[in-house]
Design an enzyme around this catalytic site. Structure first.
Site, PDB file in Angstrom:
ATOM      1  N   GLU A   1     124.665  60.139  56.861  1.00  0.00           N
ATOM      2  CA  GLU A   1     124.916  60.987  55.697  1.00  0.00           C
ATOM      3  C   GLU A   1     125.253  60.162  54.460  1.00  0.00           C
ATOM      4  O   GLU A   1     124.826  60.494  53.348  1.00  0.00           O
ATOM      5  CB  GLU A   1     126.045  61.984  55.996  1.00  0.00           C
ATOM      6  CG  GLU A   1     125.697  63.063  57.013  1.00  0.00           C
ATOM      7  CD  GLU A   1     124.589  63.992  56.529  1.00  0.00           C
ATOM      8  OE1 GLU A   1     124.334  64.042  55.314  1.00  0.00           O
ATOM      9  OE2 GLU A   1     123.978  64.668  57.378  1.00  0.00           O
TER      10      GLU A   1
ATOM     11  N   TYR B   1     130.240  67.782  50.419  1.00  0.00           N
ATOM     12  CA  TYR B   1     128.999  67.871  51.192  1.00  0.00           C
ATOM     13  C   TYR B   1     129.091  67.035  52.467  1.00  0.00           C
ATOM     14  O   TYR B   1     128.780  67.518  53.569  1.00  0.00           O
ATOM     15  CB  TYR B   1     127.785  67.419  50.376  1.00  0.00           C
ATOM     16  CG  TYR B   1     126.609  67.184  51.294  1.00  0.00           C
ATOM     17  CD1 TYR B   1     125.883  68.256  51.800  1.00  0.00           C
ATOM     18  CD2 TYR B   1     126.300  65.891  51.750  1.00  0.00           C
ATOM     19  CE1 TYR B   1     124.861  68.055  52.715  1.00  0.00           C
ATOM     20  CE2 TYR B   1     125.272  65.689  52.667  1.00  0.00           C
ATOM     21  CZ  TYR B   1     124.560  66.773  53.143  1.00  0.00           C
ATOM     22  OH  TYR B   1     123.567  66.581  54.067  1.00  0.00           O
TER      23      TYR B   1
ATOM     24  N   ASP C   1     122.924  70.926  50.361  1.00  0.00           N
ATOM     25  CA  ASP C   1     122.343  69.771  49.683  1.00  0.00           C
ATOM     26  C   ASP C   1     121.220  70.243  48.767  1.00  0.00           C
ATOM     27  O   ASP C   1     120.993  71.450  48.608  1.00  0.00           O
ATOM     28  CB  ASP C   1     121.846  68.737  50.692  1.00  0.00           C
ATOM     29  CG  ASP C   1     120.530  69.127  51.352  1.00  0.00           C
ATOM     30  OD1 ASP C   1     120.195  70.342  51.382  1.00  0.00           O
ATOM     31  OD2 ASP C   1     119.819  68.234  51.825  1.00  0.00           O
TER      32      ASP C   1
END
Length: 310
Positions: free
Chosen positions: A31, A114, A132
């Site tokens: 990520e 996020y 996203d």
């Protein structure tokens, strides 16, 4: 809508190494790397990274210089240093295990909403709202009927994403991943493949006649920017095993021949320096870029030489 997306995802999801049986650490690393960087560039770096540093504990023992070298050309290298700081906190405060909750993840260095939501969902199966760029675009078209989401994430978009999230945790994880994949492969920003979309018949944007976007997205410039100069300078430092004298960076400005100024470096450093000087950077921008690397902790200046942080 839900079942169509989930079925499509099960049948069409890319076989990415951070899916399936990947560790929470591997998902966290992915990520961080995937932020503002496409999958095709991330995957080989991620695979080398995980082979070398399979756990936060192993990674935390590494030097910042080696971390930056391994980051290679992914861009935005401060992400690598933040990940290193995160690994140290995981070791010190969480016994070497990536924490499971959104709140604990959010407290880690450089981890935003996020990333905390994505790791909690994809690593630990928790019901978190993951939003996203791809998910925002699918929601904008499928539900709102707009070609593109707003230029910046807003409260209304987050509220919509929360309303759409399935109640069942396992289904919510698949929904997050499925919508994200749909945006990446089908509902793309340019030339969406609407004819193969599993929810085409339910899409508000198609029903509205596919209206044009209300604005034109502006991509980030690269050529001639400080980012380009910084990136070229970092390439020199990554290649170097010993400090690089300031004269080598200023050769184009001062008129020094970079190949005669210092013969202690390898062919890789010489090649990186040629590319650096090929930018023909003027003195003010060169000074600004090099000073910025030092200020951001990406380089050190000592005895009139630059090196990666130790």
């Amino acid at each position: 809508m839900y079942q169509e997306v989930l079925k499509w995802f099960r049948e069409n999801a890319r076989d990415l190494p951070w899916r399936g049986q990947c560790s929470p650490w591997g998902i966290l690393v992915s990520e961080i790397m995937l932020a503002q960087t496409p999958v095709v560039r991330v995957q080989p770096v991620w695979e080398r990274w995980m082979a070398r540093w399979p756990t936060p504990s192993v990674f935390a023992q590494e030097s910042p210089a080696e971390v930056l070298r391994a980051w290679d050309r992914l861009g935005y290298p401060r992400r690598a240093l933040r990940l290193h700081a995160t690994a140290n906190v995981i070791v010190q405060k969480h016994g070497g295990d990536v924490p499971e909750t959104f709140e604990e993840l959010l407290a880690l260095p450089g981890i935003g909403n996020y990333t905390a939501a994505a790791v909690a969902a994809f690593a630990f199966g928790q019901r978190e709202t993951v939003v996203d760029t791809n998910i925002r675009r699918v929601h904008a078209r499928l539900v709102i009927g707009q070609a593109l989401p707003a230029p910046a994430l807003n409260a209304a978009e987050m509220a919509l994403a929360k309303d759409l999230l399935p109640v069942d945790p396992s289904e919510s994880v698949q929904w997050n991943a499925g919508v994200m994949e749909l945006g990446a492969l089908i509902c793309t920003a340019r030339n969406p493949k609407c004819e193969t979309c599993p929810v085409r018949d339910q899409c508000a944007w198609i029903a509205a006649g596919q209206p044009a976007p209300t604005y034109i997205p502006k991509g980030q410039p690269w050529a001639g920017t400080d980012r380009q100069v910084r990136g070229a300078a970092m390439a020199v430092l990554r290649a170097a095993k010993s400090p690089v004298h300031v004269d080598l960076f200023w050769a184009n400005v001062t008129g020094i021949d970079p190949e005669s100024a210092d013969t202690a470096h390898t062919a890789e450093v010489t090649s990186a320096l040629r590319k650096f000087h090929g930018l023909n950077t003027k003195a003010p921008q060169l000074q600004r870029a090099l000073a910025g690397l030092v200020a951001d902790g990406l380089a050190e200046l000592e005895n009139k030489s630059y090196s990666l942080p130790r």
